[in-house]
Design an enzyme around this catalytic site. Structure first.
Site, PDB file in Angstrom:
ATOM      1  N   SER A 266      48.774  34.321  40.576  1.00 50.23           N
ATOM      2  CA  SER A 266      48.796  34.704  39.165  1.00 50.23           C
ATOM      3  C   SER A 266      47.479  34.289  38.524  1.00 50.23           C
ATOM      4  O   SER A 266      46.620  33.680  39.176  1.00 50.23           O
ATOM      5  CB  SER A 266      49.953  34.029  38.447  1.00 50.23           C
ATOM      6  OG  SER A 266      49.623  32.677  38.211  1.00 50.23           O
ATOM      7  N   LYS A 267      47.369  34.574  37.242  1.00 51.13           N
ATOM      8  CA  LYS A 267      46.124  34.295  36.521  1.00 51.13           C
ATOM      9  C   LYS A 267      45.746  32.822  36.577  1.00 51.13           C
ATOM     10  O   LYS A 267      44.580  32.480  36.442  1.00 51.13           O
ATOM     11  CB  LYS A 267      46.267  34.722  35.058  1.00 51.13           C
ATOM     12  CG  LYS A 267      46.114  36.206  34.880  1.00 51.13           C
ATOM     13  CD  LYS A 267      46.013  36.570  33.409  1.00 51.13           C
ATOM     14  CE  LYS A 267      46.093  38.073  33.254  1.00 51.13           C
ATOM     15  NZ  LYS A 267      46.928  38.462  32.138  1.00 51.13           N
ATOM     16  N   ARG A 268      46.755  31.961  36.769  1.00 54.25           N
ATOM     17  CA  ARG A 268      46.446  30.540  36.862  1.00 54.25           C
ATOM     18  C   ARG A 268      45.477  30.254  38.004  1.00 54.25           C
ATOM     19  O   ARG A 268      44.775  29.259  38.010  1.00 54.25           O
ATOM     20  CB  ARG A 268      47.721  29.726  37.111  1.00 54.25           C
ATOM     21  CG  ARG A 268      48.550  29.519  35.870  1.00 54.25           C
ATOM     22  CD  ARG A 268      49.814  28.773  36.223  1.00 54.25           C
ATOM     23  NE  ARG A 268      50.670  29.569  37.099  1.00 54.25           N
ATOM     24  CZ  ARG A 268      51.066  29.206  38.296  1.00 54.25           C
ATOM     25  NH1 ARG A 268      50.683  28.063  38.805  1.00 54.25           N
ATOM     26  NH2 ARG A 268      51.854  29.992  39.010  1.00 54.25           N
TER      27      ARG A 268
END
Ligand code: GLU
Length: 477
Positions: free
Chosen positions: A254-256
């Site tokens: 994910s964007k994390r």
């Protein structure tokens, strides 16, 4: 398969093209190309609140940038269009009516609140939550009274209540107990279809032979297969589910974890062929040793039997390394164009002749176009603002060295790499310093950074006046 292979990518246009979707697109595209089949792009935009026209554009742009051309879909169209679900609403309504009249679907009047209450209660009793079938067996009278009271109604598909085994092309058999396969909504009370219905109807209507998609969608498959059967399809598509892509901590990417959108990689200076090669190996391998594949080789070698069952770890460093390889392979003129565009994006109007001359200097060293552009920025800057590391090389104890460098360079007759090198190497010897001690301050003074193309070549490119000006300024002259 009278028509040959037909497969698709069906993104929801709610943002960027995530690497997971890009990989699914690539595998479908490779599968279609390998079999001489048809690759379809379908825009799944039934969620009107989250879908945007801009995102449709970004999805298409990202696919094109990766070189994944579609044979049918938006803009190219084709025999089974339209290819946007928002233009196909009638089909979903017709299918729903048919399922209703065949007794395979029913109206459900349960409100979201009632559903939530019952879900909680089921959890409290230690049961698997899921629709309990309450509206499935309403009497005609109960139904009429709810209609008369104007209750909103959704349409639910009636599952057969049996365990289901899905034969997956990649994972083998997947078993789903009946208890996990409850009746589900196919048409919401506002008349819009759910994903489960719309994708199933379209896969049938668009004559898909293969549905190759992420493992997160595996739970949809037994439901969609039931729908497809209920719609009377003689030959349902075959399904294959691709392993999850995970970040370094084993969680879904994910964007994390940093950039996850194709557009993001493009902006960061990756080449499409590097991303394609990288994504091809993110869940598939040909043998234990081959790492680099051209597009043609991928088409020739790709097959589903070599797709892994295990989660694929996204490794940004490997991607960067791979990109470095493709940058070194790329034509100089193409790199020059990319570097000029990147510099311009950064507000630097770089002169193409200088950039062209500088390409060979950065080509071997850059891992992304952005990195290359940042190495060249000193050539076009008015003045040098040394970064932190460079500033450390420019303390008072280096001033004498810099002064000496300026005066010797001033005497250079022909401003060429060879001559510059000769003069500076002599200076180093005379000073008794190591090459690093002698040259890092000069590099810092001239480029403002310690990461730059080779020093002597850089000075030639920068020109005598600007080189001397910068060294003198750094020497406090
Ligand atoms: N629209 C779904 C998604 O973007 C894909 C549906 C499918 O491949 O069946 O995740």
């Amino acid at each position: 398969m009278a028509e040959g292979v037909r497969c698709r990518i069906a993104p929801a246009p709610t943002g960027y093209l995530h690497v997971g979707n890009a990989r699914a697109a690539l595998y479908n595209w490779l599968f279609a190309r390998h079999h001489g089949g048809t690759f379809v792009l379908r825009i799944e935009d039934t969620d009107r609140k989250r879908s945007t026209e801009e995102a449709v554009g970004i999805v298409m742009e990202s696919l094109r940038w990766l070189g994944l051309d579609w044979d049918e879909g938006p803009e190219v169209e084709g025999p089974y269009g339209p290819y946007r679900q928002s233009d196909r609403m009638d089909l979903y309504r017709t299918a729903t009516e048919r399922l209703l009249s065949d007794g395979r679907a029913y109206f459900c009047y349960c409100t979201p609140q009632e559903l939530e209450d019952r879900r909680r209660a089921a959890l409290q009793r230690g049961e698997t939550p899921g629709y309990d079938g309450r509206c499935r067996n309403l009497s005609e009278e109960q139904r009429r009274s709810r209609e008369a009271a104007g209750h909103p109604r959704a349409v639910r598909f009636a599952m057969p209540g049996i365990d289901i085994t899905v034969h997956d092309l990649i994972r083998g058999e997947a078993h789903f107990p009946a208890n996990d396969l409850r009746d589900f909504v196919i048409l919401r009370s506002d008349g819009t279809p759910t994903y489960l219905l719309a994708a199933a109807v379209d896969d049938v209507e668009m004559r898909m032979t293969h549905v190759i998609r992420g493992e997160d969608l595996l739970p949809s498959t037994p439901r969609q297969l039931q729908l497809i059967e209920a719609l009377g399809t003689p030959e349902p598509p075959l399904y294959g589910h691709l392993p999850l892509i995970v970040g370094p901590n084993g969680q879904p990417l994910s964007k994390r974890h940093g950039a996850v959108a194709v557009e993001g990689f493009r902006k960061q200076g990756y080449l499409p062929e590097a991303l394609v090669n990288y994504l091809a190996l993110l869940g598939w391998s040909y043998d234990a040793k081959t790492t680099f594949f051209s597009r043609e080789e991928l088409i020739e070698k790709f097959d589903l039997s070599r797709v892994s069952h295990n989660p694929a770890a996204f490794d940004p460093q490997k991607l960067e390394w791979m990109n470095g390889h493709y940058l070194r392979e790329a034509e100089d003129s193409r790199l020059a164009e990319l570097l000029i565009a990147e510099l311009l994006h950064d507000g630097v109007a770089a002169d193409p002749i200088t950039v062209a001359a500088a390409v060979p200097l950065v080509k071997e060293r850059m891992r992304t176009v952005i990195e290359g552009a940042s190495m060249l920025r000193f050539l076009f800057a008015e003045e040098v603002n040394p970064d932190q590391k460079a500033a450390k090389m420019l303390g008072p104890d280096r001033q004498e060295l810099l002064r000496e460098a300026a005066s010797r360079l001033e005497a250079v007759e022909e401003w060429r790499t060879g001559e510059i090198e000769r003069v500076l190497r002599r200076l180093q010897q005379d000073s008794g310093l190591s090459a690093k001690q002698a040259f890092q301050p000069i590099r810092a003074a001239v480029t403002g950074t310690l990461v730059s193309p080779p020093l002597f070549e850089s000075l030639e490119l920068l020109g005598r006046d600007r080189t001397l000006g910068r060294i003198r300024a750094a020497a406090g002259l």
